[in-house]
Design an enzyme around this catalytic site. Structure first.
Site, PDB file in Angstrom:
ATOM      1  CG  ASP A  44      -1.704   1.173   1.438  1.00 39.62           C
ATOM      2  OD1 ASP A  44      -2.451   1.490   0.509  1.00 39.62           O
ATOM      3  OD2 ASP A  44      -1.628   1.817   2.499  1.00 39.62           O
ATOM      4  CG  LEU A  45       1.699   5.610  -2.063  1.00 41.37           C
ATOM      5  CD1 LEU A  45       3.197   5.370  -2.169  1.00 41.37           C
ATOM      6  CD2 LEU A  45       1.192   6.238  -3.370  1.00 41.37           C
ATOM      7  CG  ASP A  46      -1.993   7.766   2.750  1.00 37.70           C
ATOM      8  OD1 ASP A  46      -1.097   8.250   3.458  1.00 37.70           O
ATOM      9  OD2 ASP A  46      -3.202   8.013   2.927  1.00 37.70           O
ATOM     10  CB  THR A  52       0.005  11.017   0.888  1.00 40.66           C
ATOM     11  OG1 THR A  52      -0.199   9.603   0.898  1.00 40.66           O
ATOM     12  CG2 THR A  52       1.200  11.318   0.025  1.00 40.66           C
ATOM     13  CE  LYS A  73      -4.283   8.227   8.561  1.00 41.04           C
ATOM     14  NZ  LYS A  73      -3.370   8.031   9.698  1.00 41.04           N
ATOM     15  N   GLY A  74      -7.172   4.874   3.275  1.00 42.61           N
ATOM     16  CA  GLY A  74      -7.368   3.698   2.426  1.00 42.61           C
ATOM     17  C   GLY A  74      -8.681   3.713   1.643  1.00 42.61           C
ATOM     18  NE  ARG A  90      -9.294  11.708  -6.253  1.00 42.30           N
ATOM     19  CZ  ARG A  90      -8.721  11.856  -7.450  1.00 42.30           C
ATOM     20  NH1 ARG A  90      -9.322  12.551  -8.396  1.00 42.30           N
ATOM     21  NH2 ARG A  90      -7.554  11.313  -7.716  1.00 42.30           N
ATOM     22  CB  SER A 129      -1.814   2.740  -3.891  1.00 41.88           C
ATOM     23  OG  SER A 129      -2.403   3.973  -3.551  1.00 41.88           O
ATOM     24  CB  ALA A 130      -7.212   3.341  -2.727  1.00 42.15           C
ATOM     25  CB  SER A 131      -3.512   7.072  -4.397  1.00 37.78           C
ATOM     26  OG  SER A 131      -3.309   8.351  -4.956  1.00 37.78           O
ATOM     27  CG  ASN A 165      -3.365  12.012  -7.286  1.00 39.97           C
ATOM     28  OD1 ASN A 165      -3.376  12.560  -8.385  1.00 39.97           O
ATOM     29  ND2 ASN A 165      -4.359  12.139  -6.425  1.00 39.97           N
ATOM     30  CE  LYS A 184      -5.701  -0.937  -1.097  1.00 39.59           C
ATOM     31  NZ  LYS A 184      -4.600  -0.115  -0.568  1.00 39.59           N
ATOM     32  CD  GLU A 191      -3.638  -1.605   2.929  1.00 32.39           C
ATOM     33  OE1 GLU A 191      -3.758  -0.766   3.845  1.00 32.39           O
ATOM     34  OE2 GLU A 191      -3.971  -1.364   1.758  1.00 32.39           O
ATOM     35  CG  ASP A 192      -2.134   2.697   6.257  1.00 35.55           C
ATOM     36  OD1 ASP A 192      -2.360   2.272   5.107  1.00 35.55           O
ATOM     37  OD2 ASP A 192      -2.515   3.815   6.657  1.00 35.55           O
TER      38      ASP A 192
END
Ligand code: B16
Ligand code: MG
Length: 228
Positions: free
Chosen positions: A22-24, A30, A58-59, A62, A127-129, A131, A158, A182-183
């Site tokens: 995962d990213l963020d 972010t 989180k996760g 948008r 990631s869900a992003s 960006n 997710k 994952e966070d």
């Protein structure tokens, strides 16, 4: 005989060959920028929300984040208005992440990614992003990843496992040969629903379904993957 005393394990665990990140909240934080941009949007509409409420975003994708925020403010908008608001928030968010630098990568990330990459593990982003590209480029993390799966490539958020299953497929491994970092609770659930092992980044009391929970990648070494 000692073996008879052991609990039988019907599905022996395979060796881990691929790592899905995962990213963020795992590689970078972010969430602070998402919070600032969403807060500015809410304030523009005429209400506010707390940092604690922001935790629930989180996760989350948008559009789902916007729906939650509007519900907190007791505000109703048409689909066209929502699209406009999401675009406005994203423009403020992109303005901030464009200024990110490698110094914002979370502690231990570069060392851990370097170590597992050198040990021969394949790496993918999950990631869900939408960006992720700009964030990975600005923080100089892009080169670690063999495959990148993000919000531009999936239709289900997710806790649906789509983002991780796609990552495993692109890397050419079975789900049970993969581990997810994952966070978010929804992200850990996505990993489990996808038949993958999950390393939670955060609190044990929150990420209850994760196989292992650590406070950050700085607490992990390649040995931990062998012991999973
Ligand atoms: P964007 P992750 C998630 O990233 C964030 O945690 C979440 O807050 C955000 O709404 C989502 O990406 C979508 O981001 O607006 O940039 O497409 O944790 O899945 O890496
Ligand atoms: Mg996350």
């Amino acid at each position: 005989m000692q073996e008879e005393l052991q609990t039988p394990n019907p599905e022996p665990k395979t060796q881990i060959k691929a790592c899905l990140f995962d990213l963020d909240g795992v590689l970078v934080d972010t969430a602070v920028y998402h919070y600032q941009a969403w807060k500015r949007l809410a304030n523009t509409i005429g209400f506010d929300f707390t940092e604690a409420q922001n935790e629930q975003l989180k996760g989350v994708s948008r559009v789902e984040s916007l729906n939650k925020i509007l519900a907190w403010g007791g505000v109703e908008k048409t689909d066209a208005e929502k699209e406009e608001l999401a675009t406005l928030k994203n423009s403020w968010y992109v303005e901030m992440i464009t200024k990110m630098t490698p110094a914002e990568v979370l502690p231990g990330t570069v060392d851990f990614l370097t170590e597992i990459h050198q040990a021969g593990y394949k790496l993918a982003l999950g990631s869900a992003s939408k960006n992720s590209g700009i964030i990975l480029e600005k923080t100089n993390l892009a080169h670690f990843f063999d495959e990148i799966v993000d919000g531009n490539m999936v239709t289900k958020s997710k806790p649906d496992p789509e983002v991780f299953l796609k990552g495993a497929e692109l890397l050419g491994f079975k789900p049970n040969e993969c581990v997810v970092f994952e966070d978010a609770v929804a992200g850990v659930e996505a990993a489990k629903r996808g038949d993958m092992r999950a390393i939670g980044i955060g609190e044990k009391s929150i990420l209850t379904d994760a196989d292992v929970v650590v406070s950050g990648l700085d607490k992990l070494t390649v040995k931990d993957l062998e012991n999973l």
